[in-house]
Design an enzyme around this catalytic site. Structure first.
Site, PDB file in Angstrom:
ATOM      1  N   ASP A   1     -81.953 -80.418  38.038  1.00 22.48           N
ATOM      2  CA  ASP A   1     -81.419 -80.712  36.699  1.00 22.48           C
ATOM      3  C   ASP A   1     -81.018 -79.421  35.994  1.00 22.48           C
ATOM      4  OD1 ASP A   1     -80.656 -82.255  34.530  1.00 22.48           O
ATOM      5  OD2 ASP A   1     -82.678 -82.361  33.685  1.00 22.48           O
TER       6      ASP A   1
ATOM      7  N   LYS B   1     -74.776 -77.651  36.879  1.00 14.05           N
ATOM      8  CA  LYS B   1     -74.318 -78.583  37.897  1.00 14.05           C
ATOM      9  C   LYS B   1     -73.656 -77.902  39.102  1.00 14.05           C
ATOM     10  CE  LYS B   1     -76.332 -80.962  34.983  1.00 14.05           C
ATOM     11  NZ  LYS B   1     -77.806 -81.062  35.201  1.00 14.05           N
TER      12      LYS B   1
ATOM     13  N   ASP C   1     -80.329 -85.275  38.680  1.00 11.67           N
ATOM     14  CA  ASP C   1     -79.930 -85.898  37.412  1.00 11.67           C
ATOM     15  C   ASP C   1     -78.464 -85.602  37.121  1.00 11.67           C
ATOM     16  OD1 ASP C   1     -80.185 -87.310  35.037  1.00 11.67           O
ATOM     17  OD2 ASP C   1     -80.848 -85.561  33.883  1.00 11.67           O
ATOM     18  N   ASN C   2     -77.892 -86.396  36.239  1.00 15.38           N
ATOM     19  CA  ASN C   2     -76.523 -86.184  35.728  1.00 15.38           C
ATOM     20  C   ASN C   2     -75.471 -86.178  36.827  1.00 15.38           C
ATOM     21  OD1 ASN C   2     -78.453 -83.999  33.994  1.00 15.38           O
ATOM     22  ND2 ASN C   2     -77.309 -85.485  32.795  1.00 15.38           N
TER      23      ASN C   2
ATOM     24  N   GLU D   1     -78.641 -89.480  28.769  1.00 12.45           N
ATOM     25  CA  GLU D   1     -79.742 -89.425  27.807  1.00 12.45           C
ATOM     26  C   GLU D   1     -79.292 -89.685  26.365  1.00 12.45           C
ATOM     27  OE1 GLU D   1     -79.150 -87.064  30.209  1.00 12.45           O
ATOM     28  OE2 GLU D   1     -79.174 -85.029  29.395  1.00 12.45           O
TER      29      GLU D   1
HETATM   30  N1  SAM Z   1     -84.987 -80.899  33.139  1.00 11.93           N
HETATM   31  C1  SAM Z   1     -84.934 -80.796  31.692  1.00 11.93           C
HETATM   32  C2  SAM Z   1     -85.354 -82.113  31.086  1.00 11.93           C
HETATM   33  O1  SAM Z   1     -84.862 -83.157  31.548  1.00 11.93           O
HETATM   34  O2  SAM Z   1     -86.162 -82.118  30.155  1.00 11.93           O
HETATM   35  C3  SAM Z   1     -83.555 -80.433  31.209  1.00 11.93           C
HETATM   36  C4  SAM Z   1     -82.947 -79.244  31.883  1.00 11.93           C
HETATM   37  S1  SAM Z   1     -81.401 -78.717  31.164  1.00 11.93           S
HETATM   38  C5  SAM Z   1     -80.326 -80.058  31.508  1.00 11.93           C
HETATM   39  C6  SAM Z   1     -80.862 -77.471  32.290  1.00 11.93           C
HETATM   40  C7  SAM Z   1     -81.627 -76.171  32.181  1.00 11.93           C
HETATM   41  O3  SAM Z   1     -81.421 -75.419  33.372  1.00 11.93           O
HETATM   42  C8  SAM Z   1     -81.199 -75.278  31.045  1.00 11.93           C
HETATM   43  O4  SAM Z   1     -82.309 -74.984  30.246  1.00 11.93           O
HETATM   44  C9  SAM Z   1     -80.663 -74.004  31.717  1.00 11.93           C
HETATM   45  O5  SAM Z   1     -80.960 -72.830  30.996  1.00 11.93           O
HETATM   46  C10 SAM Z   1     -81.372 -74.043  33.048  1.00 11.93           C
HETATM   47  N2  SAM Z   1     -80.651 -73.422  34.178  1.00 11.93           N
HETATM   48  C11 SAM Z   1     -79.362 -73.602  34.496  1.00 11.93           C
HETATM   49  N3  SAM Z   1     -79.046 -72.988  35.633  1.00 11.93           N
HETATM   50  C12 SAM Z   1     -80.188 -72.392  36.078  1.00 11.93           C
HETATM   51  C13 SAM Z   1     -80.515 -71.614  37.216  1.00 11.93           C
HETATM   52  N4  SAM Z   1     -79.587 -71.325  38.143  1.00 11.93           N
HETATM   53  N5  SAM Z   1     -81.785 -71.169  37.350  1.00 11.93           N
HETATM   54  C14 SAM Z   1     -82.722 -71.467  36.408  1.00 11.93           C
HETATM   55  N6  SAM Z   1     -82.468 -72.209  35.312  1.00 11.93           N
HETATM   56  C15 SAM Z   1     -81.225 -72.673  35.146  1.00 11.93           C
HETATM   57 MG    MG Z   2     -80.278 -83.747  33.022  1.00 10.85          MG
END
Ligand code: SAM
Ligand code: MG
Length: 214
Positions: free
Chosen positions: A141, A144, A169-170, A199
């Site tokens: 998650d 993408k 997800d998504n 969501e």
């Molecule tokens: N899983 C969480 C929830 O459902 O409560 C939501 C996660 S949010 C959609 C995506 C998160 O992934 C963001 O906080 C972003 O900073 C982090 N993120 C994106 N790419 C990443 C990566 N390559 N490594 C670590 N974190 C990453």
């Molecule tokens: Mg998500």
């Protein structure tokens, strides 16, 4: 200066949720996101699908890619069997700092290892740093464009075993066409789609569950 959305989300948790009660933390975040501000948590509707996948598997070693404020982290961890471990990766330090407090409020620190940094940097070091041989369950998650390369990286690092379940997800909104194409057509996976909604909205979105066949 004005507070950030994650800070306001944490404030809502402190106001509405009971310390040590994960379900009340989840409900407080869902209430905040439905009535105050939308946020990118998996949410309650897709969250119940996540719950059933986790409950059915009862995984001992879990990896979450993308923690944000720790909503799905709390959701998963509350259903894990005694002694299970959840490693969750987040590269945004401000989000990680909020997640840490949300997890502590839920009383789930013992089950969760929140690791700050990028998935692509940590995945190759799971064995040496955390003593992980393979994961039983991986929740994808994060951003993408990383679903597919990180899946291939987990394969290459030997972190998947026969029967490991990936839940993404998504997959419709914002969508991950390259990842779906891969898990649906690869002979190494048995994959199925769970239709739901983005969501806190009525827009179609869903989860893809893919079992690694080795
Ligand atoms: N899983 C969480 C929830 O459902 O409560 C939501 C996660 S949010 C959609 C995506 C998160 O992934 C963001 O906080 C972003 O900073 C982090 N993120 C994106 N790419 C990443 C990566 N390559 N490594 C670590 N974190 C990453
Ligand atoms: Mg998500």
């Amino acid at each position: 200066t004005r507070s950030t959305r994650p800070q306001r989300l944490l404030k809502a948790v402190r106001k509405r949720a009971k310390r040590g009660d994960p379900q009340s933390v989840i409900s407080a975040i869902d209430h905040f996101c439905r009535h105050s501000e939308w946020a990118m948590n998996i949410g309650d509707e897709k969250g119940s699908i996540l719950d059933s996948v986790v409950s059915e598997l009862s995984p001992e070693k879990v990896l979450e890619l993308g923690t944000y404020c720790g909503y799905s982290t709390v959701r998963i961890a509350r259903l894990l069997p005694p002694g299970a471990r959840l490693i969750t990766l987040e590269f945004n330090a401000d989000y990680a700092a909020i997640a840490k407090q949300v997890i502590a409020w839920a009383g789930l620190e013992d089950k969760i290892q929140l690791v700050e940094g990028a998935s692509e940097d940590w995945i190759p070091h799971m064995k040496e740093h955390f003593g992980i041989e393979t994961f039983d369950f991986v929740f994808l998650d994060h951003w993408k464009d990383r679903y597919l390369p990180d899946t291939k990286l987990m394969e290459d690092c030997g972190l998947l075993r026969k029967g490991t379940v990936l839940l993404a997800d998504n997959v419709i909104c914002p969508g991950v066409p390259d990842y779906l194409e891969y898990v649906r057509n690869s002979l190494s996976y048995k994959s199925c789609y769970f239709k739901s909604h983005l969501e806190y909205t009525k827009a179609e979105d869903g989860l893809e569950k893919s079992v690694f066949l080795g």
